[in-house]
Write an enzyme that holds these catalytic residues in place. Structure first.
Site, PDB file in Angstrom:
ATOM      1  N   GLU A 158       0.754  -1.244  -0.023  1.00 39.55           N
ATOM      2  CA  GLU A 158       0.195  -0.001  -0.027  1.00 39.55           C
ATOM      3  C   GLU A 158       0.742   1.436  -0.092  1.00 39.55           C
ATOM      4  O   GLU A 158       1.850   1.150   0.996  1.00 39.55           O
ATOM      5  CB  GLU A 158      -1.006  -0.133   1.110  1.00 39.55           C
ATOM      6  CG  GLU A 158      -1.464   1.253   1.273  1.00 39.55           C
ATOM      7  CD  GLU A 158      -2.854   1.764   0.137  1.00 39.55           C
ATOM      8  OE1 GLU A 158      -3.497   0.746  -0.244  1.00 39.55           O
ATOM      9  OE2 GLU A 158      -2.309   2.690  -0.306  1.00 39.55           O
ATOM     10  N   GLY A 197      -6.784   0.777   4.266  1.00 43.47           N
ATOM     11  CA  GLY A 197      -8.304   0.911   4.085  1.00 43.47           C
ATOM     12  C   GLY A 197      -8.631   1.705   2.649  1.00 43.47           C
ATOM     13  O   GLY A 197      -9.746   1.577   2.369  1.00 43.47           O
ATOM     14  N   CYS A 250     -11.998   4.003   0.521  1.00 47.01           N
ATOM     15  CA  CYS A 250     -13.178   3.989   1.380  1.00 47.01           C
ATOM     16  C   CYS A 250     -13.022   4.203   2.686  1.00 47.01           C
ATOM     17  O   CYS A 250     -13.874   5.297   3.189  1.00 47.01           O
ATOM     18  CB  CYS A 250     -13.753   2.313   1.154  1.00 47.01           C
ATOM     19  SG  CYS A 250     -15.059   2.200   2.192  1.00 47.01           S
ATOM     20  N   GLY A 258     -21.617  17.503 -11.343  1.00 43.91           N
ATOM     21  CA  GLY A 258     -22.142  16.132 -11.454  1.00 43.91           C
ATOM     22  C   GLY A 258     -22.985  15.967 -10.647  1.00 43.91           C
ATOM     23  O   GLY A 258     -22.972  16.187  -9.229  1.00 43.91           O
ATOM     24  N   GLY A 264     -17.120  11.694 -11.458  1.00 43.93           N
ATOM     25  CA  GLY A 264     -16.797  10.279 -11.739  1.00 43.93           C
ATOM     26  C   GLY A 264     -15.415   9.839 -11.398  1.00 43.93           C
ATOM     27  O   GLY A 264     -14.639  10.996 -10.690  1.00 43.93           O
ATOM     28  N   HIS A 305     -18.438  -2.439  -1.490  1.00 42.07           N
ATOM     29  CA  HIS A 305     -18.828  -4.041  -1.296  1.00 42.07           C
ATOM     30  C   HIS A 305     -19.014  -4.918  -2.290  1.00 42.07           C
ATOM     31  O   HIS A 305     -18.669  -6.247  -2.341  1.00 42.07           O
ATOM     32  CB  HIS A 305     -20.387  -3.910  -0.770  1.00 42.07           C
ATOM     33  CG  HIS A 305     -21.347  -3.008  -1.282  1.00 42.07           C
ATOM     34  ND1 HIS A 305     -21.317  -1.736  -1.016  1.00 42.07           N
ATOM     35  CD2 HIS A 305     -22.134  -3.190  -2.387  1.00 42.07           C
ATOM     36  CE1 HIS A 305     -22.209  -1.291  -1.862  1.00 42.07           C
ATOM     37  NE2 HIS A 305     -22.819  -2.201  -2.679  1.00 42.07           N
ATOM     38  N   HIS A 359     -43.931  -5.152  13.620  1.00 48.76           N
ATOM     39  CA  HIS A 359     -44.742  -3.633  13.548  1.00 48.76           C
ATOM     40  C   HIS A 359     -44.241  -3.189  14.600  1.00 48.76           C
ATOM     41  O   HIS A 359     -44.260  -3.885  15.970  1.00 48.76           O
ATOM     42  CB  HIS A 359     -46.094  -4.128  13.493  1.00 48.76           C
ATOM     43  CG  HIS A 359     -46.925  -2.856  13.627  1.00 48.76           C
ATOM     44  ND1 HIS A 359     -47.371  -2.020  12.640  1.00 48.76           N
ATOM     45  CD2 HIS A 359     -47.669  -2.497  14.665  1.00 48.76           C
ATOM     46  CE1 HIS A 359     -47.776  -0.864  13.058  1.00 48.76           C
ATOM     47  NE2 HIS A 359     -48.192  -1.117  14.073  1.00 48.76           N
TER      48      HIS A 359
END
Ligand code: FAD
Length: 468
Positions: free
Chosen positions: A34, A40, A43, A182, A274, A324, A447
């Site tokens: 990394e 991480g 994200c 955007g 984007g 995800h 409920h």
């Protein structure tokens, strides 16, 4: 430190770190390279996590200011302490990135710091910040280098006045005028944050609707709600230039239909058009690893690139740029490398926008099904008729379930309303099991909960909704 591994993963975002953990769980000697100081990826550091922190905190502030009094909670002198809010956000980011560090240690994953590049089919060269190079050997290499913000050739991002989402997550004062280029989910989430904190927000979108690709019913309702919240929209408009003048920006735009020109002066401009894959430092060309016309790494059904032991996952390949989705691919690739049958069901990937109300969608839209000539039926239920939403004064939005006309199998679900980001999990499970709308309609829902709106929408597919 050993320099020979079964798997080397390049990039420690949700795709990469999850792939590394799963690989280690499966008994493979694993390293993860990394270049960022903390683990991480986008994200945790500058994406999902900090944006959700600010969305949550700004909503508290907005409610305390605008709604509490009318609910009988008399609060006076509510003041914003932006630096404290940012501190809280930074603390959440730090805790979670440290959490990934802990998981690496727990799973005995070697964390290699630096920029990784593939220098031969079984070799990754890592350049440390000091410039020192180290060579590592691997049976398998997984590229999970993610993406970063895209811009337009005529716009120069300086992360001060003209910013990407990273800059917009760390403003040190409230911009009076914020222009967002955007109308996708990042632009609208950031717009919601700063609108609630006091900015005048204008969103400029090239298309005539927001959130391209989303079911049109939802997109229309979402636009109506955001406009009611005070966000200004310039749809069907092309930004022709953004110029910095002293510490401000001047944005020129032209309406696509009328050719009418307009100029907006802004304190900050967020470019949210984007994201583009991070491929520049990987040495792909020399390695003959193919990329497509959008600079995404080409893979086959087993995530293999043009080199069989080199895989790619996450934002750097095709598909929705979502954490995800990257995680699922990370798990699938680790299992494929271990000789198992890893796979991702791309028909059942939820998408959530964490505004207020939230938006959550999964499966096919009405427009897609019409295009594909698939016959369907629709059940809709408004939150206005859901008792929990009513009690909580959160009655905007609806649930829309689309089911196959003949088989009743659920093809897509699109929701706008309170807590729908959590509620979509019920639909994901139902769709994974090939459920029909009848299956949901006959399932007992507690409920009073917002999830009853899902049951009612399922009942509405056959026009037998009880509460509407
Ligand atoms: C403001 C914002 C909000 C978002 N909100 C959400 C959300 O709510 N939900 C959601 O699902 N998604 C969200 N996303 C998208 C999500 O962050 C990405 O889809 C996800 O991070 C992609 O994961 P990844 O592992 O593919 O790549 P990344 O998370 O981008 O990680 C890639 C990592 O690789 C590193 N890297 C790159 N090249 C090299 C190299 N050569 N050597 C070493 N390291 C390298 C990078 O430094 C980076 O840390 C958001 C994004 C942004 C910008």
């Amino acid at each position: 430190m050993s320099k020979v591994f079964d798997v080397i993963v390049i990039g420690a975002g949700p795709g990469g770190y999850v792939c590394a953990i799963r690989s280690a769980q499966l008994g493979m000697k694993t390293a993860c390279v990394e270049s960022r100081k903390t683990l991480g990826g986008t994200c945790l550091n500058v994406g999902c996590i900090p944006s959700k922190s600010l969305l949550n905190l700004s909503e508290y502030y907005y409610k305390a200011q605008k709604e509490f009094n009318s609910l009988g909670i008399e609060a006076e002198n509510i003041k914003l302490n932006l630096s404290k809010m940012m501190e809280n956000k930074n603390k959440s980011v730090l805790t979670l990135t440290k959490g990934v560090e802990y998981l690496f240690k727990k799973n005995k994953i070697t964390h290699i710091k630096g920029v990784g590049s593939i220098t031969s089919q079984n070799e990754v060269t890592v350049t440390e910040q000091s410039g020192k190079k180290n060579i590592y050997q691997a049976k398998n290499i997984v590229i999970s280098s993610g993406s970063n913000s895209a811009s337009l050739p005529e716009i120069k991002i300086d992360e001060n006045v003209i910013v990407s989402s990273t800059g917009a997550l760390s403003f040190d004062s409230i911009p009076k005028e914020l222009v967002i280029i955007g109308g996708g989910y990042i632009g609208l989430e950031m717009g919601s944050i700063w609108k609630r904190l006091g900015s005048n927000v204008t969103v400029i979108e090239f298309l005539d609707h927001i959130i391209p690709g989303m079911d049109h019913d939802i997109s229309k309702e979402f636009l109506k709600i955001l406009k009611k919240q005070g966000i200004n929209f310039k749809l069907d408009s092309k930004v022709t230039s953004v110029n910095k003048v002293k510490e401000q920006a001047v944005v020129d735009l032209t309406n696509n239909k009328t050719s009418e020109r307009e100029r907006i002066q802004a304190d900050k401009v967020l470019v949210a058009i984007g994201r583009k894959p991070n491929i520049d430092l990987l040495n792909l060309k020399k390695m003959n690893i193919k990329i497509d016309h959008q600079d995404r790494i080409q893979i086959d059904k087993k995530f293999q690139t043009s080199k069989k032991n080199i895989f790619a996952i996450g934002d750097v390949i095709a598909g929705p740029m979502l954490a995800h989705k990257a995680e699922e691919e990370g798990i699938a690739v680790a299992e494929i490398i271990a000789g198992q049958a890893g796979r991702v069901n791309y028909d059942v990937i939820p998408g959530v926008i964490y505004t207020s109300p939230e938006v959550a969608t999964i499966g096919k839209t009405e427009e897609q099904l019409k295009k594909e000539n698939i016959k369907f039926k629709i059940g809709k239920f408004p939150f206005l008729a859901n008792s929990r939403a009513k009690v909580n004064n959160e009655t905007e939005g609806f649930v829309k379930i689309i089911a196959d006309e003949k088989t009743d199998k659920i093809l897509g679900v699109h929701m706008i309303g309170p807590h729908v980001g959590n509620m979509i999990a019920e639909i994901a499970i139902a769709m994974e099991f090939g459920a029909s709308s009848e299956d949901i309609a006959r399932t007992c829902h507690a409920h009073p909960t917002h999830t009853e709106a899902i049951k009612e929408a399922a009942l509405a597919v056959d026009k037998r909704s009880i509460h509407f």
